[in-house]
Design a protein around this motif. Structure first.
Motif, PDB file in Angstrom:
ATOM      1  N   ILE A 188     -12.062 -41.212 -25.873  1.00 62.31           N
ATOM      2  CA  ILE A 188     -11.076 -42.247 -25.324  1.00 62.31           C
ATOM      3  C   ILE A 188     -11.653 -43.381 -24.794  1.00 62.31           C
ATOM      4  O   ILE A 188     -11.375 -44.537 -24.683  1.00 62.31           O
ATOM      5  CB  ILE A 188     -10.305 -41.295 -24.441  1.00 62.31           C
ATOM      6  CG1 ILE A 188      -9.395 -40.235 -25.010  1.00 62.31           C
ATOM      7  CG2 ILE A 188      -9.175 -42.078 -23.501  1.00 62.31           C
ATOM      8  CD1 ILE A 188      -8.333 -39.316 -24.216  1.00 62.31           C
ATOM      9  N   SER A 189     -12.840 -42.914 -23.975  1.00 62.74           N
ATOM     10  CA  SER A 189     -13.569 -43.963 -23.135  1.00 62.74           C
ATOM     11  C   SER A 189     -14.115 -45.078 -24.044  1.00 62.74           C
ATOM     12  O   SER A 189     -13.849 -46.151 -23.785  1.00 62.74           O
ATOM     13  CB  SER A 189     -14.834 -43.386 -22.491  1.00 62.74           C
ATOM     14  OG  SER A 189     -15.500 -44.203 -21.864  1.00 62.74           O
ATOM     15  N   ARG A 190     -14.634 -44.665 -25.145  1.00 65.24           N
ATOM     16  CA  ARG A 190     -14.857 -45.634 -26.359  1.00 65.24           C
ATOM     17  C   ARG A 190     -13.836 -46.555 -26.779  1.00 65.24           C
ATOM     18  O   ARG A 190     -13.968 -47.631 -26.840  1.00 65.24           O
ATOM     19  CB  ARG A 190     -15.608 -44.808 -27.496  1.00 65.24           C
ATOM     20  CG  ARG A 190     -16.498 -45.889 -28.435  1.00 65.24           C
ATOM     21  CD  ARG A 190     -17.102 -45.019 -29.518  1.00 65.24           C
ATOM     22  NE  ARG A 190     -16.085 -44.593 -30.213  1.00 65.24           N
ATOM     23  CZ  ARG A 190     -16.009 -43.064 -30.247  1.00 65.24           C
ATOM     24  NH1 ARG A 190     -16.692 -42.058 -29.508  1.00 65.24           N
ATOM     25  NH2 ARG A 190     -15.096 -42.499 -31.150  1.00 65.24           N
ATOM     26  N   LEU A 214      -8.590 -36.744 -11.156  1.00 67.90           N
ATOM     27  CA  LEU A 214      -9.318 -38.038 -10.471  1.00 67.90           C
ATOM     28  C   LEU A 214     -10.619 -38.063 -11.537  1.00 67.90           C
ATOM     29  O   LEU A 214     -10.954 -39.259 -11.581  1.00 67.90           O
ATOM     30  CB  LEU A 214      -9.570 -37.616  -9.053  1.00 67.90           C
ATOM     31  CG  LEU A 214     -10.113 -38.746  -8.506  1.00 67.90           C
ATOM     32  CD1 LEU A 214      -9.581 -39.979  -8.391  1.00 67.90           C
ATOM     33  CD2 LEU A 214     -10.519 -38.241  -6.971  1.00 67.90           C
ATOM     34  N   GLU A 215     -11.430 -37.275 -11.638  1.00 69.82           N
ATOM     35  CA  GLU A 215     -12.843 -37.378 -12.388  1.00 69.82           C
ATOM     36  C   GLU A 215     -12.502 -38.107 -13.594  1.00 69.82           C
ATOM     37  O   GLU A 215     -13.193 -38.992 -13.796  1.00 69.82           O
ATOM     38  CB  GLU A 215     -13.460 -35.833 -12.523  1.00 69.82           C
ATOM     39  CG  GLU A 215     -14.586 -35.849 -13.460  1.00 69.82           C
ATOM     40  CD  GLU A 215     -15.012 -34.570 -13.775  1.00 69.82           C
ATOM     41  OE1 GLU A 215     -16.063 -34.548 -14.754  1.00 69.82           O
ATOM     42  OE2 GLU A 215     -14.379 -33.599 -13.481  1.00 69.82           O
ATOM     43  N   TYR A 216     -11.557 -37.628 -14.322  1.00 69.87           N
ATOM     44  CA  TYR A 216     -11.218 -38.371 -15.718  1.00 69.87           C
ATOM     45  C   TYR A 216     -10.602 -39.791 -15.789  1.00 69.87           C
ATOM     46  O   TYR A 216     -11.017 -40.474 -16.571  1.00 69.87           O
ATOM     47  CB  TYR A 216     -10.422 -37.259 -16.610  1.00 69.87           C
ATOM     48  CG  TYR A 216     -11.044 -36.089 -17.365  1.00 69.87           C
ATOM     49  CD1 TYR A 216     -11.774 -35.446 -16.531  1.00 69.87           C
ATOM     50  CD2 TYR A 216     -10.549 -35.497 -18.399  1.00 69.87           C
ATOM     51  CE1 TYR A 216     -12.582 -34.141 -17.326  1.00 69.87           C
ATOM     52  CE2 TYR A 216     -11.095 -34.586 -19.096  1.00 69.87           C
ATOM     53  CZ  TYR A 216     -12.281 -33.965 -18.350  1.00 69.87           C
ATOM     54  OH  TYR A 216     -12.945 -32.652 -18.842  1.00 69.87           O
ATOM     55  N   LYS A 217     -10.054 -39.849 -14.552  1.00 70.15           N
ATOM     56  CA  LYS A 217      -9.570 -41.267 -14.352  1.00 70.15           C
ATOM     57  C   LYS A 217     -10.635 -42.275 -14.231  1.00 70.15           C
ATOM     58  O   LYS A 217     -10.821 -43.285 -14.883  1.00 70.15           O
ATOM     59  CB  LYS A 217      -8.618 -41.258 -13.312  1.00 70.15           C
ATOM     60  CG  LYS A 217      -8.085 -42.748 -12.570  1.00 70.15           C
ATOM     61  CD  LYS A 217      -7.095 -42.566 -11.443  1.00 70.15           C
ATOM     62  CE  LYS A 217      -6.846 -43.714 -11.250  1.00 70.15           C
ATOM     63  NZ  LYS A 217      -7.504 -44.347 -10.279  1.00 70.15           N
ATOM     64  N   GLN A 218     -11.623 -41.700 -13.257  1.00 67.55           N
ATOM     65  CA  GLN A 218     -12.916 -42.509 -12.993  1.00 67.55           C
ATOM     66  C   GLN A 218     -13.798 -42.645 -13.934  1.00 67.55           C
ATOM     67  O   GLN A 218     -14.382 -43.676 -14.311  1.00 67.55           O
ATOM     68  CB  GLN A 218     -13.398 -42.061 -11.730  1.00 67.55           C
ATOM     69  CG  GLN A 218     -12.624 -42.082 -10.579  1.00 67.55           C
ATOM     70  CD  GLN A 218     -12.997 -41.381  -9.306  1.00 67.55           C
ATOM     71  OE1 GLN A 218     -13.934 -40.529  -9.300  1.00 67.55           O
ATOM     72  NE2 GLN A 218     -12.527 -41.650  -8.129  1.00 67.55           N
ATOM     73  N   LYS A 219     -14.120 -41.366 -14.791  1.00 68.09           N
ATOM     74  CA  LYS A 219     -15.096 -41.443 -15.899  1.00 68.09           C
ATOM     75  C   LYS A 219     -14.791 -42.352 -17.209  1.00 68.09           C
ATOM     76  O   LYS A 219     -15.691 -42.568 -17.893  1.00 68.09           O
ATOM     77  CB  LYS A 219     -15.414 -39.816 -16.105  1.00 68.09           C
ATOM     78  CG  LYS A 219     -16.781 -39.823 -16.925  1.00 68.09           C
ATOM     79  CD  LYS A 219     -16.765 -38.324 -16.882  1.00 68.09           C
ATOM     80  CE  LYS A 219     -18.385 -37.845 -17.933  1.00 68.09           C
ATOM     81  NZ  LYS A 219     -18.486 -36.253 -17.644  1.00 68.09           N
ATOM     82  N   TYR A 220     -13.353 -42.055 -17.533  1.00 69.99           N
ATOM     83  CA  TYR A 220     -13.134 -42.597 -18.951  1.00 69.99           C
ATOM     84  C   TYR A 220     -12.258 -43.641 -18.758  1.00 69.99           C
ATOM     85  O   TYR A 220     -11.706 -44.279 -20.070  1.00 69.99           O
ATOM     86  CB  TYR A 220     -12.468 -41.488 -19.632  1.00 69.99           C
ATOM     87  CG  TYR A 220     -13.136 -40.202 -19.666  1.00 69.99           C
ATOM     88  CD1 TYR A 220     -14.478 -40.083 -20.505  1.00 69.99           C
ATOM     89  CD2 TYR A 220     -12.986 -38.749 -19.016  1.00 69.99           C
ATOM     90  CE1 TYR A 220     -15.326 -38.987 -20.659  1.00 69.99           C
ATOM     91  CE2 TYR A 220     -14.036 -37.837 -19.213  1.00 69.99           C
ATOM     92  CZ  TYR A 220     -14.966 -37.820 -19.863  1.00 69.99           C
ATOM     93  OH  TYR A 220     -15.781 -36.782 -20.126  1.00 69.99           O
TER      94      TYR A 220
END
Length: 331
Positions: A188-190, A214-220
C-alpha cells in the motif's frame, strides 16, 4: 479533506468494511453512531439483482442517517455488472463499489470477487462496464493478488484508475492468505508513492487497535483506513481511534451498560428492519462478540440465544445489568 467524486470525507476517514451477513443496516447504524465516516452494504451478486432475488434486493436498503453509504456489487460478467449498477443507482446510494477481493470459494468459482485477480484485463473490462453505466462515483476493493507469486496490485491500481474509479481500497493480503497471516501494508505504501496514482488509497487488514491505526497511518501514508472484523461487536473502535489520533489518549473501555445498550439498539433496529422473529434469530451471531472478554457472560449467552421477542430481550437486558452491577460491587 478526502474527496470521492463529490463526496467529502474527513482528512483521514475511517471506513466500515462490507462484510457478508454482518454489514446490514442495523449494524451500519451502530457503527455510524460510533464514528464510521463511510460505510458499504454487504456485497450483492450482480446476477442475483438481475434475477430480482429477494435476498439481493433486500441488501439494497439504505437510509439517510447512514450517508455517505456505498452499495457493493460483485460478478464476473460485464453486461450483468453494468445492469446491476443501473439497478443500484435507482436506490440512490452515494457510490457504487466493486468487490474484487472476496476470497470465498463459492464467489471465486464464479469468476468473481478475488477470482478476477487472475485476469487483470477482465477486471478492467468489468470496472469499465460499471463506470460507463452509472453517474455515481465508482470505487473498488481488492487484494494484493492471487498468491505471493502473482502480486499485481501495482498494475491493478494504475489500470483501474484509468477506467475512472474514484478510490481504491486494498486489503493487504493475497487471496491465498484468505484472512490468515499478517497483512503486508508495504505494498500500500508503494502504491501511495507512485506519482501516477491520484485517487485516494485506503488500507485494510489487521487494524484492531488505536495504536495500530496510528502506526499504520504514519508508516504507510494511506488516505484512510477500512476496518472490518475488529468492528464486529465493537462499534466503539471508530471513535476510539479518532480520539487517540487527536489526543494520544485512550477513551475508557465500554462499560457493561454501554454493551447492553448497543445490544438493545442493534436488536431493536434489526427487528424494525427484518421483523421480530427473524430480526432476533439473526442477532444470535452478535451476542458473544459484544461481550468478548467479559467475565461470566457464558452464563447469559444461552439465555440470549433463547430470546424471541423484544419484551423478552428487555427483561434479559435488565437481568444482565442487575447481575453485573452486583458483581462489580463485589469485586
Amino acid at each position: 479533506m478526502i474527496k470521492i467524486g463529490n463526496i467529502e470525507l474527513p482528512e483521514f476517514p475511517l471506513l466500515l468494511a462490507p462484510m457478508e451477513d454482518v454489514s446490514d443496516p442495523p449494524f451500519r447504524r451502530l457503527c455510524k453512531m460510533h464514528g464510521a465516516d463511510l460505510m458499504y452494504s454487504e456485497f450483492i451478486s450482480s446476477e442475483g439483482l438481475i434475477r430480482d432475488a429477494i435476498k439481493s434486493r433486500k441488501k439494497l436498503d439504505i437510509f439517510d442517517y447512514e450517508r455517505p453509504v456505498g452499495i457493493q456489487i460483485f460478478g464476473g460478467d460485464e453486461e450483468a455488472m453494468a445492469m446491476s449498477a443501473r439497478i443500484v443507482e435507482t436506490v440512490n446510494p452515494d457510490l457504487v463499489d466493486i468487490n474484487f477481493g472476496c476470497p470465498v470459494k463459492k464467489v471465486v468459482c464464479k469468476g468473481a470477487g478475488a477470482g478476477v485477480l487472475k485476469d487483470i484485463d477482465l477486471m478492467v473490462r468489468l470496472t469499465k462496464a460499471v463506470v460507463r453505466s452509472t453517474h455515481l462515483p465508482v470505487t473498488v476493493k481488492t487484494r494484493l493478488g492471487w498468491d505471493s507469486t502473482s502480486i499485481n496490485i501495482d498494475e491493478v491500481a494504475e489500470r483501474l484508475q484509468e477506467t475512472g474509479i474514484k478510490a481504491l481500497t486494498i486489503h493487504a493480503r493475497t487471496r491465498a492468505q484468505m484472512y490468515k497471516g499478517e497483512a503486508d501494508w508495504e505494498h500500500i505504501s508503494r502504491i501511495k508513492q507512485n506519482p501516477n496514482i491520484e485517487i485516494p488509497i485506503f488500507g485494510n487488514g489487521d487494524i484492531d487497535s488505536s495504536e495500530k491505526a496510528l502506526e499504520y497511518k504514519q508508516k504507510y501514508a494511506c488516505d484512510g483506513i477500512m476496518i472490518g472484523r475488529a468492528a464486529i461487536g465493537y462499534p466503539w473502535i471508530f471513535n476510539e481511534i479518532k480520539h487517540f489520533f487527536r489526543t494520544g489518549e485512550h477513551l475508557p473501555e465500554p462499560t457493561i451498560s454501554d454493551r447492553l445498550l448497543a445490544v438493545k439498539q442493534h436488536a431493536e433496529w434489526s427487528v424494525e428492519w427484518k421483523g421480530e422473529r427473524l430480526g432476533l434469530v439473526e442477532m444470535r451471531q452478535h451476542y458473544s462478540n459484544y461481550f468478548r472478554g467479559v467475565p461470566h457472560f457464558k452464563e447469559f449467552r444461552k439465555k440470549f440465544l433463547e430470546v424471541f421477542t423484544l419484551a423478552e430481550m428487555d427483561a434479559l437486558i435488565s437481568e444482565t445489568q442487575e447481575f453485573y452491577t452486583h458483581y462489580q460491587e463485589q469485586v
